[in-house]
Design a protein around this motif. Structure first.
Motif, short mmCIF file in Angstrom:
data_model
loop_
_atom_site.label_atom_id
_atom_site.label_comp_id
_atom_site.label_asym_id
_atom_site.label_seq_id
_atom_site.Cartn_x
_atom_site.Cartn_y
_atom_site.Cartn_z
N PHE A 79 38.15 38.31 39.14
CA PHE A 79 37.77 37.59 40.36
C PHE A 79 36.30 37.20 40.20
CE2 PHE A 79 36.44 37.39 44.87
CZ PHE A 79 37.42 36.55 45.36
N LEU A 80 36.05 35.91 40.02
CA LEU A 80 34.71 35.43 39.70
C LEU A 80 33.96 35.04 40.98
CD1 LEU A 80 35.56 33.11 36.65
CD2 LEU A 80 35.35 35.60 36.74
N VAL A 81 32.72 35.51 41.06
CA VAL A 81 31.91 35.27 42.25
C VAL A 81 30.57 34.67 41.82
CG1 VAL A 81 30.81 36.31 44.27
CG2 VAL A 81 32.96 37.26 43.38
N VAL A 82 30.17 33.56 42.43
CA VAL A 82 28.86 32.97 42.15
C VAL A 82 27.79 33.96 42.63
CG1 VAL A 82 27.28 31.06 42.63
CG2 VAL A 82 29.74 30.63 42.34
N GLY A 83 26.77 34.18 41.79
CA GLY A 83 25.76 35.18 42.11
C GLY A 83 26.24 36.54 41.69
N ASP A 84 26.18 37.51 42.62
CA ASP A 84 26.64 38.88 42.37
C ASP A 84 27.88 39.16 43.21
OD1 ASP A 84 25.70 41.63 41.15
OD2 ASP A 84 26.34 42.05 43.20
N PRO A 85 28.82 39.97 42.70
CA PRO A 85 30.07 40.22 43.44
C PRO A 85 29.87 40.75 44.86
CG PRO A 85 30.30 40.98 41.19
CD PRO A 85 28.86 40.59 41.35
N PHE A 86 28.78 41.47 45.12
CA PHE A 86 28.62 42.04 46.44
C PHE A 86 27.64 41.27 47.31
CE2 PHE A 86 30.26 45.92 44.23
CZ PHE A 86 31.47 45.93 44.89
N GLY A 87 27.51 39.97 47.03
CA GLY A 87 26.69 39.12 47.87
C GLY A 87 27.37 38.77 49.18
N ALA A 88 28.66 39.06 49.30
CA ALA A 88 29.41 38.78 50.53
C ALA A 88 30.32 39.95 50.85
CB ALA A 88 30.23 37.50 50.36
N THR A 89 30.47 40.26 52.14
CA THR A 89 31.25 41.43 52.56
C THR A 89 32.73 41.30 52.22
OG1 THR A 89 31.42 40.43 54.76
CG2 THR A 89 29.69 42.07 54.43
N THR A 90 33.22 40.07 52.08
CA THR A 90 34.62 39.85 51.73
C THR A 90 34.99 40.59 50.46
OG1 THR A 90 34.57 37.66 52.73
CG2 THR A 90 36.32 38.06 51.15
N HIS A 91 34.05 40.66 49.53
CA HIS A 91 34.36 41.26 48.24
C HIS A 91 34.40 42.79 48.32
CE1 HIS A 91 32.26 37.29 47.28
NE2 HIS A 91 33.56 37.09 47.37
N SER A 92 33.66 43.36 49.25
CA SER A 92 33.78 44.80 49.50
C SER A 92 35.17 45.11 50.03
CB SER A 92 32.72 45.26 50.51
OG SER A 92 31.43 45.06 50.01
N ASP A 93 35.68 44.22 50.87
CA ASP A 93 37.02 44.38 51.42
C ASP A 93 38.06 44.38 50.31
OD1 ASP A 93 38.99 44.35 53.73
OD2 ASP A 93 39.54 42.46 52.75
N LEU A 94 37.86 43.54 49.31
CA LEU A 94 38.79 43.46 48.18
C LEU A 94 38.81 44.78 47.41
CD1 LEU A 94 40.64 41.21 47.10
CD2 LEU A 94 38.81 40.58 45.52
N VAL A 95 37.64 45.36 47.22
CA VAL A 95 37.54 46.64 46.52
C VAL A 95 38.25 47.74 47.32
CG1 VAL A 95 35.93 48.49 45.89
CG2 VAL A 95 35.44 46.13 45.23
N LEU A 96 38.03 47.78 48.63
CA LEU A 96 38.66 48.80 49.46
C LEU A 96 40.19 48.69 49.43
CD1 LEU A 96 36.22 48.71 52.52
CD2 LEU A 96 36.48 50.57 50.86
N ARG A 97 40.67 47.46 49.43
CA ARG A 97 42.12 47.24 49.34
C ARG A 97 42.66 47.73 48.00
NH1 ARG A 97 44.47 42.40 52.41
NH2 ARG A 97 42.99 41.91 54.06
N ALA A 98 41.91 47.44 46.93
CA ALA A 98 42.34 47.86 45.58
C ALA A 98 42.42 49.38 45.50
CB ALA A 98 41.37 47.31 44.54
N VAL A 99 41.41 50.06 46.02
CA VAL A 99 41.38 51.53 46.00
C VAL A 99 42.57 52.10 46.77
CG1 VAL A 99 40.12 53.57 46.77
CG2 VAL A 99 38.90 51.69 45.65
N LYS A 100 42.86 51.50 47.92
CA LYS A 100 43.97 51.97 48.75
C LYS A 100 45.30 51.83 48.01
CE LYS A 100 43.54 51.21 53.13
NZ LYS A 100 43.53 50.58 54.48
N LEU A 101 45.41 50.80 47.17
CA LEU A 101 46.64 50.57 46.41
C LEU A 101 46.65 51.29 45.07
CD1 LEU A 101 47.01 46.72 47.11
CD2 LEU A 101 48.48 48.55 48.01
N GLY A 102 45.57 52.01 44.78
CA GLY A 102 45.50 52.75 43.52
C GLY A 102 45.25 51.88 42.31
N ILE A 103 44.65 50.71 42.53
CA ILE A 103 44.37 49.78 41.43
C ILE A 103 42.93 49.99 40.96
CG2 ILE A 103 44.15 47.34 40.78
CD1 ILE A 103 46.26 46.81 43.03
#
Length: 285
Positions: A79-103
């Protein structure tokens, strides 16, 4: 594995070696396309990375994230993000979802406007809370960002203002009728942001207030930071309302108390050295 890869600020070659290696071994590669933009298009990235990119707009990331993550459960997905991956809160949400799914996931960082803003000479540890300035409409003119800028300035801190981006937005009529018709992309410029700040200053004065920020407050306009045609201009807020810095993306800094070294650096980019010095010295320690 889900890889969140920062692309940096300029063009295709700003990706890190580690990031490029991850992209090239992934089966599917998504390009986040709504919190920021690069100076080159999707095709240039595909040519350099050697991979087909799937554009991921806000709707897809926020509403169809689960399908993206299901793919990451069976193969490598980037998942490519301009700048740094955590420049937007949306991407933190993606990480939390991944952790919840065990990915499992891995973050590969890169430069973002949050640190590259130091190119103007203002010291990063002298910045307060970052704010976003949104486009006003005829019926919606929020001023909450102004209060945060004032608070920073009262504390002697600079404020980085991230300027609004409208990509794949629908008009109210099309939204209400459920029509998938989108407005042309819009990117706020430094002078548009300055005009809104000046309007707030006038509103506050009418209400009997004495704003901490005035037309003579020293500001810095930045455009396309990290690109070969990067532009920086320093001057008063009033001057920022007429400056032309060209194509997006733009950012605006409202200064606080300046160290002499910061002041010397800002002079390199001054629009008018005489008025700049007269005003800036009032806030220098």
């Amino acid at each position: 594995m889900l890889y969140l890869v920062g692309l940096g600020l300029g063009d295709a070659k700003d990706i890190t070696v580690k990031g490029l290696e991850a992209v090239r071994r992934c089966r599917r590669v998504y390009l986040e396309a709504y919190t920021s933009v690069l100076t080159v298009g999707k095709e240039a990235l595909e040519e350099f990375y050697g991979k087909e990119l799937i554009l991921a707009d806000r709707e897809m990331v926020e509403q169809e994230a689960d399908s993206l993550l299901k793919e990451a459960d069976v193969c490598d997905v980037a998942f490519l993000v301009v700048g740094d991956p955590f420049g937007a809160t949306t991407h933190s949400d993606l990480v939390l979802r991944a952790v919840k799914l065990g990915i499992p996931y891995k973050v590969i960082h890169n430069a973002s406007i949050m640190n590259a803003v130091g190119c103007c000479g203002l010291q990063l540890y002298n910045f307060g809370e970052t704010v976003s300035i949104v486009f006003w409409t005829d019926t919606w003119k929020p001023e909450s960002f102004f209060d945060k800028i004032e608070k920073n300035r009262q504390n002697g801190m600079h404020t980085l203002c991230l300027l609004d981006i409208k990509v794949k937005e629908q008009s109210l009529e099309n939204l209400m009728k459920g029509r998938k018709i989108y407005e042309p992309p819009r990117y706020m410029s430094v002078n548009q942001a300055a005009e809104q700040l000046l309007a707030i200053i006038q509103n506050r004065r009418v209400q009997g207030e004495k704003p901490e920020i005035t037309e003579n407050t020293i500001c810095v306009g930045l455009a396309r930071v990290g690109a070969p045609d990067e532009k920086i201009a320093s001057g008063t807020l009033q001057q920022m309302s007429t400056v032309e810095l060209g194509a997006p993306l733009h950012s605006l800094i409202v200064t606080g108390t300046m160290h002499p070294l910061e002041l010397e650096m800002l002079k390199l980019f001054s629009l008018d050295s005489s008025s700049f010095e007269n005003n800036a010295c009032q806030r220098t320690t």
